[in-house]
Design a protein around this motif. Structure first.
Motif, PDB file in Angstrom:
ATOM      1  N   VAL A  79     -12.302  -1.604   3.049  1.00  0.00           N
ATOM      2  CA  VAL A  79     -11.860  -2.680   3.950  1.00  0.00           C
ATOM      3  C   VAL A  79     -10.334  -2.684   4.037  1.00  0.00           C
ATOM      4  CG1 VAL A  79     -11.791  -5.175   4.323  1.00  0.00           C
ATOM      5  CG2 VAL A  79     -13.903  -4.100   3.508  1.00  0.00           C
ATOM      6  N   LYS A  80      -9.689  -2.571   2.881  1.00  0.00           N
ATOM      7  CA  LYS A  80      -8.219  -2.549   2.848  1.00  0.00           C
ATOM      8  C   LYS A  80      -7.671  -1.288   3.514  1.00  0.00           C
ATOM      9  CE  LYS A  80      -8.024  -5.225  -1.449  1.00  0.00           C
ATOM     10  NZ  LYS A  80      -7.675  -5.195  -2.900  1.00  0.00           N
ATOM     11  N   LEU A  81      -8.345  -0.155   3.266  1.00  0.00           N
ATOM     12  CA  LEU A  81      -7.899   1.100   3.872  1.00  0.00           C
ATOM     13  C   LEU A  81      -8.030   1.032   5.394  1.00  0.00           C
ATOM     14  CD1 LEU A  81      -6.933   4.010   3.609  1.00  0.00           C
ATOM     15  CD2 LEU A  81      -9.302   4.701   3.205  1.00  0.00           C
ATOM     16  N   ALA A  82      -9.130   0.477   5.881  1.00  0.00           N
ATOM     17  CA  ALA A  82      -9.329   0.347   7.323  1.00  0.00           C
ATOM     18  C   ALA A  82      -8.229  -0.508   7.949  1.00  0.00           C
ATOM     19  CB  ALA A  82     -10.703  -0.256   7.610  1.00  0.00           C
ATOM     20  N   ALA A  83      -7.825  -1.562   7.257  1.00  0.00           N
ATOM     21  CA  ALA A  83      -6.749  -2.423   7.773  1.00  0.00           C
ATOM     22  C   ALA A  83      -5.442  -1.651   7.891  1.00  0.00           C
ATOM     23  CB  ALA A  83      -6.580  -3.640   6.869  1.00  0.00           C
ATOM     24  N   LEU A  84      -5.147  -0.801   6.910  1.00  0.00           N
ATOM     25  CA  LEU A  84      -3.932   0.010   6.970  1.00  0.00           C
ATOM     26  C   LEU A  84      -3.991   1.012   8.118  1.00  0.00           C
ATOM     27  CD1 LEU A  84      -3.334   0.795   3.170  1.00  0.00           C
ATOM     28  CD2 LEU A  84      -1.989  -0.740   4.621  1.00  0.00           C
ATOM     29  N   LEU A  85      -5.170   1.578   8.347  1.00  0.00           N
ATOM     30  CA  LEU A  85      -5.306   2.605   9.382  1.00  0.00           C
ATOM     31  C   LEU A  85      -5.243   2.009  10.786  1.00  0.00           C
ATOM     32  CD1 LEU A  85      -8.131   4.789   7.782  1.00  0.00           C
ATOM     33  CD2 LEU A  85      -5.678   5.248   7.815  1.00  0.00           C
ATOM     34  N   ARG A  86      -5.493   0.710  10.904  1.00  0.00           N
ATOM     35  CA  ARG A  86      -5.425   0.064  12.229  1.00  0.00           C
ATOM     36  C   ARG A  86      -3.991  -0.240  12.652  1.00  0.00           C
ATOM     37  NH1 ARG A  86     -10.317  -2.593  10.573  1.00  0.00           N
ATOM     38  NH2 ARG A  86      -9.115  -4.318   9.691  1.00  0.00           N
ATOM     39  N   GLU A  87      -3.044  -0.169  11.739  1.00  0.00           N
ATOM     40  CA  GLU A  87      -1.659  -0.466  12.074  1.00  0.00           C
ATOM     41  C   GLU A  87      -1.096   0.606  13.002  1.00  0.00           C
ATOM     42  OE1 GLU A  87       0.502  -0.906   8.460  1.00  0.00           O
ATOM     43  OE2 GLU A  87      -0.626  -2.675   7.800  1.00  0.00           O
ATOM     44  N   ASP A  88      -0.248   0.181  13.930  1.00  0.00           N
ATOM     45  CA  ASP A  88       0.351   1.125  14.872  1.00  0.00           C
ATOM     46  C   ASP A  88       1.204   2.162  14.151  1.00  0.00           C
ATOM     47  OD1 ASP A  88      -0.832  -0.157  17.020  1.00  0.00           O
ATOM     48  OD2 ASP A  88       0.880  -1.491  17.345  1.00  0.00           O
ATOM     49  N   ASP A  89       1.948   1.717  13.167  1.00  0.00           N
ATOM     50  CA  ASP A  89       2.794   2.615  12.380  1.00  0.00           C
ATOM     51  C   ASP A  89       2.218   2.658  10.964  1.00  0.00           C
ATOM     52  OD1 ASP A  89       4.779   4.254  11.499  1.00  0.00           O
ATOM     53  OD2 ASP A  89       6.321   2.702  11.370  1.00  0.00           O
ATOM     54  N   ILE A  90       1.369   3.647  10.705  1.00  0.00           N
ATOM     55  CA  ILE A  90       0.662   3.708   9.429  1.00  0.00           C
ATOM     56  C   ILE A  90       1.637   3.999   8.296  1.00  0.00           C
ATOM     57  CG2 ILE A  90      -1.117   4.931   8.117  1.00  0.00           C
ATOM     58  CD1 ILE A  90      -2.548   5.488  10.734  1.00  0.00           C
ATOM     59  N   ASN A  91       1.551   3.199   7.257  1.00  0.00           N
ATOM     60  CA  ASN A  91       2.401   3.352   6.084  1.00  0.00           C
ATOM     61  C   ASN A  91       1.741   4.343   5.132  1.00  0.00           C
ATOM     62  OD1 ASN A  91       3.712   3.034   3.565  1.00  0.00           O
ATOM     63  ND2 ASN A  91       4.325   0.939   4.092  1.00  0.00           N
ATOM     64  N   LEU A  92       2.260   5.576   5.118  1.00  0.00           N
ATOM     65  CA  LEU A  92       1.651   6.625   4.298  1.00  0.00           C
ATOM     66  C   LEU A  92       1.722   6.300   2.811  1.00  0.00           C
ATOM     67  CD1 LEU A  92       2.867   9.893   6.072  1.00  0.00           C
ATOM     68  CD2 LEU A  92       0.867   8.490   6.545  1.00  0.00           C
ATOM     69  N   ASN A  93       2.811   5.671   2.387  1.00  0.00           N
ATOM     70  CA  ASN A  93       2.940   5.316   0.975  1.00  0.00           C
ATOM     71  C   ASN A  93       1.903   4.277   0.577  1.00  0.00           C
ATOM     72  OD1 ASN A  93       5.124   7.048   0.503  1.00  0.00           O
ATOM     73  ND2 ASN A  93       6.620   5.505   1.143  1.00  0.00           N
ATOM     74  N   ALA A  94       1.640   3.329   1.479  1.00  0.00           N
ATOM     75  CA  ALA A  94       0.648   2.287   1.185  1.00  0.00           C
ATOM     76  C   ALA A  94      -0.753   2.885   1.108  1.00  0.00           C
ATOM     77  CB  ALA A  94       0.712   1.195   2.244  1.00  0.00           C
ATOM     78  N   VAL A  95      -1.046   3.827   2.006  1.00  0.00           N
ATOM     79  CA  VAL A  95      -2.351   4.498   1.973  1.00  0.00           C
ATOM     80  C   VAL A  95      -2.510   5.277   0.681  1.00  0.00           C
ATOM     81  CG1 VAL A  95      -3.768   6.285   3.047  1.00  0.00           C
ATOM     82  CG2 VAL A  95      -2.585   4.611   4.484  1.00  0.00           C
ATOM     83  N   SER A  96      -1.483   6.017   0.309  1.00  0.00           N
ATOM     84  CA  SER A  96      -1.537   6.801  -0.931  1.00  0.00           C
ATOM     85  C   SER A  96      -1.722   5.897  -2.144  1.00  0.00           C
ATOM     86  CB  SER A  96      -0.258   7.626  -1.093  1.00  0.00           C
ATOM     87  OG  SER A  96      -0.092   8.544  -0.035  1.00  0.00           O
ATOM     88  N   ALA A  97      -0.983   4.792  -2.172  1.00  0.00           N
ATOM     89  CA  ALA A  97      -1.063   3.872  -3.310  1.00  0.00           C
ATOM     90  C   ALA A  97      -2.446   3.250  -3.417  1.00  0.00           C
ATOM     91  CB  ALA A  97       0.002   2.785  -3.170  1.00  0.00           C
ATOM     92  N   LEU A  98      -3.036   2.899  -2.273  1.00  0.00           N
ATOM     93  CA  LEU A  98      -4.375   2.300  -2.282  1.00  0.00           C
ATOM     94  C   LEU A  98      -5.403   3.286  -2.822  1.00  0.00           C
ATOM     95  CD1 LEU A  98      -6.327   0.027  -1.536  1.00  0.00           C
ATOM     96  CD2 LEU A  98      -6.421   0.961   0.783  1.00  0.00           C
ATOM     97  N   ILE A  99      -5.346   4.529  -2.372  1.00  0.00           N
ATOM     98  CA  ILE A  99      -6.299   5.540  -2.841  1.00  0.00           C
ATOM     99  C   ILE A  99      -6.078   5.842  -4.318  1.00  0.00           C
ATOM    100  CG2 ILE A  99      -6.989   7.958  -2.598  1.00  0.00           C
ATOM    101  CD1 ILE A  99      -6.449   7.693   0.399  1.00  0.00           C
ATOM    102  N   GLU A 100      -4.821   5.923  -4.745  1.00  0.00           N
ATOM    103  CA  GLU A 100      -4.522   6.209  -6.145  1.00  0.00           C
ATOM    104  C   GLU A 100      -4.991   5.083  -7.059  1.00  0.00           C
ATOM    105  OE1 GLU A 100      -0.337   6.877  -5.857  1.00  0.00           O
ATOM    106  OE2 GLU A 100      -0.543   9.064  -5.843  1.00  0.00           O
ATOM    107  N   ALA A 101      -5.024   3.856  -6.537  1.00  0.00           N
ATOM    108  CA  ALA A 101      -5.436   2.704  -7.351  1.00  0.00           C
ATOM    109  C   ALA A 101      -6.938   2.683  -7.613  1.00  0.00           C
ATOM    110  CB  ALA A 101      -5.014   1.403  -6.664  1.00  0.00           C
ATOM    111  N   ASP A 102      -7.703   3.419  -6.813  1.00  0.00           N
ATOM    112  CA  ASP A 102      -9.152   3.496  -7.002  1.00  0.00           C
ATOM    113  C   ASP A 102      -9.459   4.857  -7.638  1.00  0.00           C
ATOM    114  OD1 ASP A 102     -11.980   4.151  -6.398  1.00  0.00           O
ATOM    115  OD2 ASP A 102     -11.960   2.234  -5.355  1.00  0.00           O
ATOM    116  N   MET A 103      -9.907   4.838  -8.881  1.00  0.00           N
ATOM    117  CA  MET A 103     -10.086   6.082  -9.625  1.00  0.00           C
ATOM    118  C   MET A 103     -11.061   7.035  -8.941  1.00  0.00           C
ATOM    119  SD  MET A 103     -11.119   6.550 -13.644  1.00  0.00           S
ATOM    120  CE  MET A 103      -9.803   5.437 -14.102  1.00  0.00           C
ATOM    121  N   SER A 104     -12.150   6.496  -8.397  1.00  0.00           N
ATOM    122  CA  SER A 104     -13.147   7.362  -7.756  1.00  0.00           C
ATOM    123  C   SER A 104     -12.587   7.994  -6.488  1.00  0.00           C
ATOM    124  CB  SER A 104     -14.413   6.569  -7.438  1.00  0.00           C
ATOM    125  OG  SER A 104     -14.159   5.532  -6.509  1.00  0.00           O
TER     126      SER A 104
END
Length: 270
Positions: free
Chosen positions: A22-47
């Motif tokens: 849900v959080k990742l989808a919200a980031l991807l909907r932004e016009d200017d996607i924050n690559l650091n935020a996407v990376s941080a979100l994925i890194e925070a989930d071990m799986s």
């Protein structure tokens, strides 16, 4: 196979979308996607992080040298492919981890990658295409989760997906194509991706596109299916479907073979 217009039973307990997605989808909907935020979100989930690192270091992605971090993976492959790996992981985790579904997830991974890269090569919206490929068979997982004692032997006995849908409609009142589209809607996939999942069996069988918007994703579904199952028919399928989606046949064939050659090379190395 003609399109079945009977009312269908979609009263299934669909798994909730994981909060990380849900959080990742919200980031991807932004016009200017924050690559650091996407990376941080994925890194925070071990799986998610483990799945990304395993995938990008496999021969399928064709990278030279070993990727050491999610941030590096995003830099090399782009946010769309890395996010799709996270979606793939979240989708699988929502269902029983059983041998009967292993082939479903293996096909999903290849098909999603193919559809996403085809869309990218043809300057189309690649995220919808990639997710449509990942979710195309997800209705099978829903039905297995709903009634494993009924569905497991049904899945094993079916000659092909056409036969499987006939068995499903007899047992459940609907097919995995309808159920999968319902899950796509519940998880917030684009209408174009939902339409591709809902109609993919009929498209693969008849080579006729439904009257939906963004029909190019339906074309990419058929092309990915053909690459995997009957590559000798690839040009013929492309020529039949391109005019229906108002796509230039020459450009479609050029992009199609460029992507196919790269995937073939990666699969050969794998």
């Amino acid at each position: 196979m003609t399109q079945d217009t009977r009312p269908v039973n979609l009263d299934f307990d669909l798994p909730a979308q994981p909060q990380s997605l849900v959080k990742l989808a919200a980031l991807l909907r932004e016009d200017d996607i924050n690559l650091n935020a996407v990376s941080a979100l994925i890194e925070a989930d071990m799986s998610f992080a483990a799945a990304v690192m395993k995938a990008v270091n496999s021969p399928l992605y064709g990278l030279k040298g070993r990727v050491q971090s999610v941030q590096q993976a995003v830099t090399y492959l782009g946010v769309r492919e890395i996010s799709a790996i996270a979606y793939e992981t979240g989708l699988q985790a929502a269902f029983p981890q059983v041998p009967q579904l292993l082939a479903v997830w293996q096909r999903a991974s290849i098909r999603g990658l193919l559809m996403g890269r085809l869309a990218q090569a043809l300057s189309m919206e690649a995220w919808s295409a990639h997710t449509a490929g990942l979710f195309e068979e997800c209705g099978k997982a829903v039905l297995y989760r709903h009634a494993p004692e009924i569905y497991a032997p049904m899945l094993a006995a079916a000659r092909d997906d056409i036969h499987l849908v006939e068995l499903e409609r007899t047992a459940f009142g609907c097919g995995h194509d309808d159920v999968g589209a319902n899950l796509c809607e519940a998880w917030g996939l684009t209408p174009a991706a939902v339409a591709s999942v809902r109609h993919h069996i009929n498209i693969h069988t008849t080579m006729r596109l439904p009257r939906v918007s963004h029909r190019y994703i339906c074309v990419l579904s058929a092309l990915a299916h053909t690459i995997v199952n009957d590559p000798a028919q690839l040009d013929d399928v492309a020529m039949k479907l391109a005019p229906q989606a108002m796509l230039d046949q020459t450009s479609l064939l050029r992009g199609l073979h460029r992507v196919k050659d790269k995937i073939d090379e990666a699969l050969a190395n794998a």
